[in-house]
Write an enzyme that holds these catalytic residues in place. Structure first.
Site, short mmCIF file in Angstrom:
data_model
loop_
_atom_site.label_atom_id
_atom_site.label_comp_id
_atom_site.label_asym_id
_atom_site.label_seq_id
_atom_site.Cartn_x
_atom_site.Cartn_y
_atom_site.Cartn_z
N GLN A 1 -8.17 -1.66 5.83
CA GLN A 1 -8.40 -2.45 4.74
C GLN A 1 -8.12 -3.39 4.33
O GLN A 1 -8.32 -4.49 3.94
CB GLN A 1 -8.67 -1.94 3.57
N ILE B 1 -5.84 -6.97 4.43
CA ILE B 1 -5.87 -8.47 5.67
C ILE B 1 -5.31 -9.48 5.70
O ILE B 1 -4.76 -10.63 6.64
CB ILE B 1 -6.88 -9.04 4.95
N ASP B 2 -3.54 -8.36 5.46
CA ASP B 2 -2.44 -9.52 5.82
C ASP B 2 -2.04 -8.92 7.32
O ASP B 2 -0.93 -10.24 7.21
CB ASP B 2 -0.98 -8.32 5.03
N HIS C 1 -11.98 -5.28 6.64
CA HIS C 1 -12.41 -6.11 5.89
C HIS C 1 -11.59 -7.57 6.42
O HIS C 1 -11.53 -8.33 5.95
CB HIS C 1 -11.12 -6.32 4.84
N CYS D 1 -15.17 -22.95 10.47
CA CYS D 1 -16.77 -23.45 9.49
C CYS D 1 -17.38 -22.50 9.41
O CYS D 1 -18.22 -21.84 10.28
CB CYS D 1 -16.55 -24.52 10.62
N CYS E 1 -19.76 -24.73 11.55
CA CYS E 1 -19.94 -24.93 13.03
C CYS E 1 -19.15 -23.89 13.81
O CYS E 1 -19.17 -23.85 15.16
CB CYS E 1 -19.00 -26.28 14.11
N SER F 1 -6.73 5.08 -2.04
CA SER F 1 -7.29 6.58 -3.08
C SER F 1 -8.21 6.79 -2.39
O SER F 1 -9.44 7.80 -3.08
CB SER F 1 -7.79 5.74 -4.36
N ILE G 1 4.72 5.67 1.81
CA ILE G 1 3.75 6.80 3.66
C ILE G 1 5.13 6.07 4.24
O ILE G 1 4.86 7.15 5.07
CB ILE G 1 2.38 5.97 3.52
#
Length: 264
Positions: free
Chosen positions: A125, A127-128, A143, A151, A154, A215, A255
């Site tokens: 999940q 986005i890093d 995600h 853009c 285009c 979670s 973890i």
């Protein structure tokens, strides 16, 4: 691995294990399984210094007078992006710039498991981009990624620096003059293809699933988890997690600490 008459007996046995017994059972599950999938959330990256969203120290708890009039979910929504783009990009640049963040032990161990053919793929999940930075190759970003942008008109793609280094309140495309947006799934948007489709295949084929740092409160993660119908389910999360009643092993720990013990 010990044989069981039914699922209830299996879960009762594994839930009776403690300490090193649980780690040893985890190792045996990995050795026995042919297709192992990992489903991860924000808790995987908190050990790198990236805050999660909803905990007491999470992003949604931060106070900033510039954004106090908006709900946190709104600030990361498609509605905000298109209706109040200056607000969206101000918030996004301040809070989601992960370019200088480094992977932690969990990212590195997962990459090593993939390299050693013990892990078939990762559904994240986050986005890093830290899984890829650690060396993982089979990563399905359901995600999207803050390190990519494009853009809206285009569809020209831009790299990780364009939005964060751009000085304009709203970044515009040099080719057509329209807005450039981050390649992330915002509130109010559908999950991206083909990442979602590939993640579904991974979950359907897995005979073992490790869920870490989530979670399962977000619908997309819960949806992915419920696609799994394999033999072994392991959950690693500091707080309570949905589906613990179905899990063979549950670790309410860091973890990174659990995976470090597993690999030692």
């Amino acid at each position: 691995m010990k044989e069981f008459a039914n699922q209830r007996q299996k879960i009762k046995y594994f839930h009776s294990l403690t300490g090193e017994q649980k780690i040893e059972a985890f190792r045996e599950m990995l050795e026995e399984s042919g297709d192992v999938a990992f489903l991860g959330g924000a808790g995987v990256s908190t050990e790198s210094g990236i805050p999660d969203f909803r905990s007491k120290d999470g992003l949604y708890r931060k106070t900033d007078r510039r954004f106090s009039r908006y709900r946190p979910e709104y600030l990361l929504s498609s509605d905000c992006l298109f209706r109040k783009p200056e607000v969206f990009f101000s918030y996004f640049r301040k809070n989601l710039d992960c370019r200088k963040i480094e992977p932690n032990a969990a990212h590195r161990i997962l990459a090593r498991l993939e390299e050693n053919n013990r892990l078939s793929g990762i559904v994240t999940q986050n986005i890093d981009g830290l899984h890829q930075k650690a060396g993982s190759r089979k990563v399905h970003e359901i995600h999207g990624s803050a390190l990519r942008s494009y853009c809206v008109s285009c569809r020209t793609q831009y790299g990780p620096d364009y939005i964060f280094e751009n000085q304009d309140p709203v970044p515009l495309c040099p080719r057509c003059g329209k807005m450039i947006r981050p390649d992330v799934t915002l509130y109010g948007e559908f999950l991206p293809h083909p990442a979602y489709d590939d993640a579904v295949v991974l979950m359907n084929n897995a005979d073992m699933l490790i869920i870490g740092g989530t979670s399962l409160a977000v619908g997309s993660a819960a949806q992915m988890a419920h696609l799994f119908h394999g033999k072994y389910l392991v959950i690693i999360n500091k707080g309570p997690t949905k589906m613990e009643g179905r899990a063979d092993l549950v670790f309410h720990e860091s973890i990174g600490a659990v995976l470090t013990r597993l690999s030692s």
